[in-house]
Write a protein that holds these residues in place. Sequence first.
Motif, short mmCIF file in Angstrom:
data_model
loop_
_atom_site.label_atom_id
_atom_site.label_comp_id
_atom_site.label_asym_id
_atom_site.label_seq_id
_atom_site.Cartn_x
_atom_site.Cartn_y
_atom_site.Cartn_z
N ARG A 118 0.83 -1.22 0.00
CA ARG A 118 0.00 0.00 0.00
C ARG A 118 0.85 1.26 0.00
NH1 ARG A 118 -3.74 -3.07 2.65
NH2 ARG A 118 -5.88 -2.74 1.95
N PRO A 135 -17.28 0.38 -5.40
CA PRO A 135 -16.07 0.95 -4.82
C PRO A 135 -14.84 0.11 -5.18
CG PRO A 135 -17.67 0.37 -3.10
CD PRO A 135 -18.27 -0.03 -4.40
N ARG A 183 -5.34 -7.42 -4.20
CA ARG A 183 -6.11 -8.65 -4.50
C ARG A 183 -5.23 -9.70 -5.16
NH1 ARG A 183 -11.57 -5.46 -6.51
NH2 ARG A 183 -11.98 -4.53 -4.47
N ALA A 200 -19.17 -0.08 5.01
CA ALA A 200 -17.91 -0.84 4.88
C ALA A 200 -17.28 -1.21 6.23
CB ALA A 200 -16.89 -0.11 3.99
N LYS A 220 -17.93 -9.56 7.60
CA LYS A 220 -17.04 -8.65 8.32
C LYS A 220 -17.80 -8.11 9.51
CE LYS A 220 -14.49 -4.32 7.98
NZ LYS A 220 -14.00 -3.22 7.15
N PRO A 255 -10.60 -0.08 -4.27
CA PRO A 255 -9.56 0.53 -3.41
C PRO A 255 -8.49 1.24 -4.22
CG PRO A 255 -9.32 -1.87 -3.51
CD PRO A 255 -10.59 -1.54 -4.23
N GLY A 256 -7.93 2.30 -3.64
CA GLY A 256 -6.84 3.04 -4.29
C GLY A 256 -5.72 2.13 -4.80
N PRO A 257 -5.25 1.16 -3.97
CA PRO A 257 -4.17 0.30 -4.45
C PRO A 257 -4.63 -0.74 -5.48
CG PRO A 257 -4.35 0.26 -2.04
CD PRO A 257 -5.57 0.93 -2.56
N ILE A 263 -13.18 -6.84 4.22
CA ILE A 263 -13.71 -7.02 2.86
C ILE A 263 -12.59 -7.45 1.93
CG2 ILE A 263 -14.77 -5.84 0.88
CD1 ILE A 263 -16.41 -4.19 2.93
N GLU A 264 -11.49 -6.72 1.94
CA GLU A 264 -10.33 -7.12 1.14
C GLU A 264 -9.56 -8.20 1.90
OE1 GLU A 264 -9.91 -5.99 -1.85
OE2 GLU A 264 -11.24 -4.24 -1.81
#
Length: 333
Positions: A117, A210, A219, A288, A325, A212-214, A330-331
């Motif tokens: 990240r 949505p 994933r 989230a 969760k 994620p930025g990364p 989630i990730e």
Amino acid sequence: MENNKRPESMARINTPELAKQFIDEQVAQIRAQVGDKKVLLALSGGVDSSVVAALLIKAIGKQLVCVHVNHGLMRKGESEQVIEVFGKELDANLVYVDATDRFLNLLEGVSDPEKKRKIIGAEFINVFDEEAAKLDGISFLAQGTIYPDILESIKAAESGKPVKSHHNVGGLPDDMAMELVEPVKLLFKDEVRVVGEALGLPHAMVYRQPFPGPGLGVRCLGAITRDRLHALREADAILREEFDLCGLAEKVWQYFIAVPDFKSVGVKDEKRYEGWPAILRAVNTTDAMTATIEEIPYAVLHRITQRITTEVPGINRVVMDLTPKPVGTIEWE
Ligand code: XMP
């Protein structure tokens, strides 16, 4: 702070007419704020930055410079869609930077999720700053801040906890001294979407789940390799296609594939076939912070499994993550 507060009298923007009224007001306001100066925007292709880009293009056309950094961790077709919609259809002043090799080279051999990240976040700022430094006479920085970001910052400030930074853009050279343009900062997400549709953006872009930025970086579990990243991107594209076809894309908040860095034994064409598993995750949530598992009809799961294992080289199993969760985030990373 005062103009960061949504007036109680402000109507919820939930019709095309109200969206049009909002757009007209913002166009006038942006023109008054910006004059004949230039504005810079980091355009990720996400809902908020896309809507801000479309609004600014309507207001000031080529005075807006959009920079799209492809970190090589986008989903299939996403950077292409940014180029198609903004570069071609809306004729935007778009700087497209394919920084795939820079990111993937830096990430080589790095397996710790937080390190990954940090590398992705820092390199994003490096690339964006480099592009910004090449541009002359930029006076404003546009951002896709939305009202929940502001509410969260206020809450964090009141509780004495450090204010969370909401955007990927930061670390810009001090001497750039840019003023902010944040035309959707008083809107909630659903309103941003209504405004985006009224601006003519594609439905799929405005209702994008949505991301994620990364990106796919968190994933493609463990140390990222190009072949596994490719397999992940293809498998994820199949999942999205199938969810679109059966209407689940509208019902499920977030759905994606993760691919771990180990293989299992399989058999293909009567030969031993070692491949990675594709982990399917589909969750519903409102904020989230917690998430529940969406039930997916078996017929859909069978079709997805069939397609991924036959169409994606390197993947020989599909498994489903049924963990809510908490306890699973989630990730996976
Ligand atoms: P978790 O995995 O924490 O995810 O349950 C909650 C939501 O946040 C997204 N997410 C991120 N978004 N940068 C982002 O911009 C990140 O590093 C990041 N990590 C998780 C995740 O996709 C989910 O929507």
